[in-house]
Design an enzyme around this catalytic site. Structure first.
Site, mmCIF file in Angstrom:
data_model
loop_
_atom_site.group_PDB
_atom_site.id
_atom_site.type_symbol
_atom_site.label_atom_id
_atom_site.label_comp_id
_atom_site.label_asym_id
_atom_site.label_seq_id
_atom_site.Cartn_x
_atom_site.Cartn_y
_atom_site.Cartn_z
ATOM 1 C CG ASN A 7 -1.846 1.136 1.315
ATOM 2 O OD1 ASN A 7 -1.869 1.985 0.411
ATOM 3 N ND2 ASN A 7 -2.616 1.200 2.379
ATOM 4 N NE ARG A 86 -6.386 0.550 0.619
ATOM 5 C CZ ARG A 86 -6.751 0.871 1.841
ATOM 6 N NH1 ARG A 86 -6.049 0.477 2.872
ATOM 7 N NH2 ARG A 86 -7.833 1.590 2.035
ATOM 8 C CG HIS A 175 -12.663 2.783 3.740
ATOM 9 N ND1 HIS A 175 -13.343 3.840 4.315
ATOM 10 C CD2 HIS A 175 -11.347 3.029 3.969
ATOM 11 C CE1 HIS A 175 -12.472 4.685 4.859
ATOM 12 N NE2 HIS A 175 -11.255 4.227 4.647
ATOM 13 C CG ASN A 206 -6.532 8.252 11.386
ATOM 14 O OD1 ASN A 206 -6.873 8.882 12.383
ATOM 15 N ND2 ASN A 206 -5.458 7.483 11.348
ATOM 16 N NE ARG A 236 -9.399 11.748 4.602
ATOM 17 C CZ ARG A 236 -9.423 10.450 4.331
ATOM 18 N NH1 ARG A 236 -10.494 9.898 3.795
ATOM 19 N NH2 ARG A 236 -8.374 9.706 4.575
ATOM 20 N NE ARG A 280 -5.780 6.148 20.250
ATOM 21 C CZ ARG A 280 -4.862 5.445 19.593
ATOM 22 N NH1 ARG A 280 -4.441 4.314 20.077
ATOM 23 N NH2 ARG A 280 -4.379 5.876 18.449
ATOM 24 C CD GLU A 380 -8.660 -1.820 4.514
ATOM 25 O OE1 GLU A 380 -8.018 -1.501 5.538
ATOM 26 O OE2 GLU A 380 -9.125 -0.983 3.736
HETATM 27 P P1 ADP Z 1 -6.618 4.569 9.271
HETATM 28 O O1 ADP Z 1 -7.827 5.139 8.640
HETATM 29 O O2 ADP Z 1 -5.436 5.481 9.255
HETATM 30 O O3 ADP Z 1 -6.307 3.135 8.860
HETATM 31 P P2 ADP Z 1 -7.292 3.373 11.845
HETATM 32 O O4 ADP Z 1 -8.279 2.392 11.331
HETATM 33 O O5 ADP Z 1 -6.011 2.842 12.402
HETATM 34 O O6 ADP Z 1 -6.989 4.538 10.818
HETATM 35 O O7 ADP Z 1 -8.045 4.212 12.990
HETATM 36 C C1 ADP Z 1 -7.429 5.274 13.653
HETATM 37 C C2 ADP Z 1 -8.425 5.846 14.641
HETATM 38 O O8 ADP Z 1 -8.786 4.838 15.592
HETATM 39 C C3 ADP Z 1 -7.901 7.031 15.430
HETATM 40 O O9 ADP Z 1 -8.880 8.055 15.478
HETATM 41 C C4 ADP Z 1 -7.734 6.457 16.815
HETATM 42 O O10 ADP Z 1 -7.960 7.418 17.802
HETATM 43 C C5 ADP Z 1 -8.851 5.451 16.859
HETATM 44 N N1 ADP Z 1 -8.636 4.505 17.963
HETATM 45 C C6 ADP Z 1 -7.687 3.569 18.096
HETATM 46 N N2 ADP Z 1 -7.776 2.975 19.309
HETATM 47 C C7 ADP Z 1 -8.811 3.563 19.967
HETATM 48 C C8 ADP Z 1 -9.428 3.424 21.246
HETATM 49 N N3 ADP Z 1 -8.981 2.520 22.116
HETATM 50 N N4 ADP Z 1 -10.481 4.214 21.555
HETATM 51 C C9 ADP Z 1 -10.940 5.138 20.682
HETATM 52 N N5 ADP Z 1 -10.421 5.319 19.461
HETATM 53 C C10 ADP Z 1 -9.370 4.554 19.101
#
Ligand code: ADP
Length: 394
Positions: A7, A86, A175, A206, A236, A280, A380
């Protein structure tokens, strides 16, 4: 059969080495700051974390470091059979993963007009892999492909049709690999054929998108022409009145470049809360910080609205499934969303199951709940490896 999934971003390269027979990830990791100072590669190989801090002039440098490590530690004389890449945007023509030919690669590059941040980087990743693995099959797996089944009235915008056709302006969705994987796993979890289920899959990371999956097919999804549309995300904006964009141009003096930067990088959880883009951090601050509380409420309200809309679009819903960083980990977001849908959809949240920390697929609704609520960790890379193996094996 060993498949390497890649990716590629403009300055990053994520990888995963998968044994298709066992579906185990033998190694994965990420090269960061390619072409910039302070480059680094991090990996986990057979459960052991490692990495190097090293500048890389290009993606080939990065892949060379990755392959040297994999050859030393896990491949040990074995070879990668094929590479699964990807690709963000498949445009209107790629509704399935494709074996990469010169023509396919050119089309991926041409789609840069629709995905300027992603497709050029993805194409660069494929070219690098072709150089590193001459003669090995390369497969492109498109984020948009799963949504190729949307009906025309779901992907059409209320803009002049001729102009839309000229520039390819329509909903494509993203996605897709994740939504498909998660829908398939939800059917397994419920012990029912996917072809009999209406599922709303919520990929909340994210970047976030929500999809209506009717009998295994995507019939609508919240992201659109670009990954900006839909619910608010880390940085975003999600859907905003197009009139607000015009106002931003007029009142803030923003041009296309400035708008793109603002809408992609300074909005969403970050823009509303001023606290940060990470859920978080928002959850840590929201008891005492009203802007953080507002960002969290806006996110959850958006999710609820899409689930309700898609229940209407599919004329019912059997399951709502949460995945990706927020969906898999935030019991707070899941609880807020499920409670709000208790009356409309009859989701009966099992509070203890929702709070449980687990890496497994699981139900978080109580037995007898009219609509099931589920958590399914996405994968994925495994889907990309499966598609790649399938195409390579004919
Ligand atoms: P990406 O879209 O970059 O692949 P991820 O799927 O890794 O992103 O998701 C990232 C998000 O997940 C961030 O907003 C992070 O704060 C949130 N996240 C990860 N662990 C937790 C948690 N324990 N509680 C709340 N949010 C979380």
């Amino acid at each position: 059969m060993l498949i390497l999934t890649l990716n590629a971003g403009s300055s990053s390269l994520k990888f995963c080495l998968i044994d298709v027979a066992t579906e185990d990830a033998l190694a994965d990791g990420l090269a960061e700051r390619i072409g910039l100072p302070s480059g680094a590669v991090k990996w986990t190989v057979m459960g052991e974390k490692g990495g190097v801090e090293q500048d890389m002039k290009d993606h080939k440098d990065a892949l060379t470091i990755i392959m040297d490590e994999l050859r030393k530690t896990v491949l040990k004389g074995r070879d990668v059979s094929a590479v699964g890449n990807r690709v963000a945007h498949g445009g209107p023509n790629f509704g399935e993963p494709m074996l990469v030919t010169d023509k396919v690669l050119r089309e991926i590059e041409d789609l840069a007009a629709l995905a300027p941040l992603h497709n050029p980087a993805n194409a660069l990743g494929i070219k690098t892999a072709m150089e590193m693995f001459p003669g090995k099959p390369q497969v492109a797996v498109f984020d948009t492909a799963f949504h190729a089944t949307m009906p025309d009235y779901a992907y059409t915008y209320g803009l002049p049709l001729e102009i839309c056709k000229k520039h390819g302006l329509r909903r494509y969705g993203f996605h897709g690999t994740s939504h498909r994987y998660v829908a398939e796993r939800t059917a397994k979890l419920l012990g029912k054929p996917l072809e009999q289920l209406k599922i709303v899959t919520c990929h909340l990371g994210n970047g976030s998108s929500i999809t209506a999956v009717d009998k295994g097919k995507s019939v609508d999804t919240s992201m659109g022409l670009t990954p900006l549309e839909g619910i608010i995300m880390g940085t975003r904006c999600g859907s905003v009145d197009p009139g607000a964009i015009v106002a931003l141009m007029e009142k803030e003096g923003l041009d296309a470049k400035g708008l793109n930067a603002l809408l992609n990088k300074q909005c969403g959880l970050q823009g509303i809360s001023g606290v940060g883009s990470d859920c978080r951090d928002i959850e840590g601050a929201m008891q005492t910080n009203d802007a953080a509380r507002l960002a969290h409420d806006t996110l959850c309200y958006g999710i609820v609205k899409y689930i309700g809309a898609y229940a209407a679009a599919m004329d019912g819903v059997d399951a709502v499934t949460f995945t990706a960083g927020i969906g898999e980990n935030s019991s707070n977001v899941r609880a807020k969303v499920c409670k709000k849908l208790q009356n409309l959809l009859g989701i009966n949240l099992d509070e203890a199951a929702n709070k449980e920390r687990s890496k497994n697929d699981r139900l978080i609704s109580a037995p007898g709940s009219r609509t099931a609520a589920c958590v399914v960790p996405t994968n994925e890379e495994l889907m990309i490896a499966r598609y790649t193996a399938k195409l390579v094996n004919g």
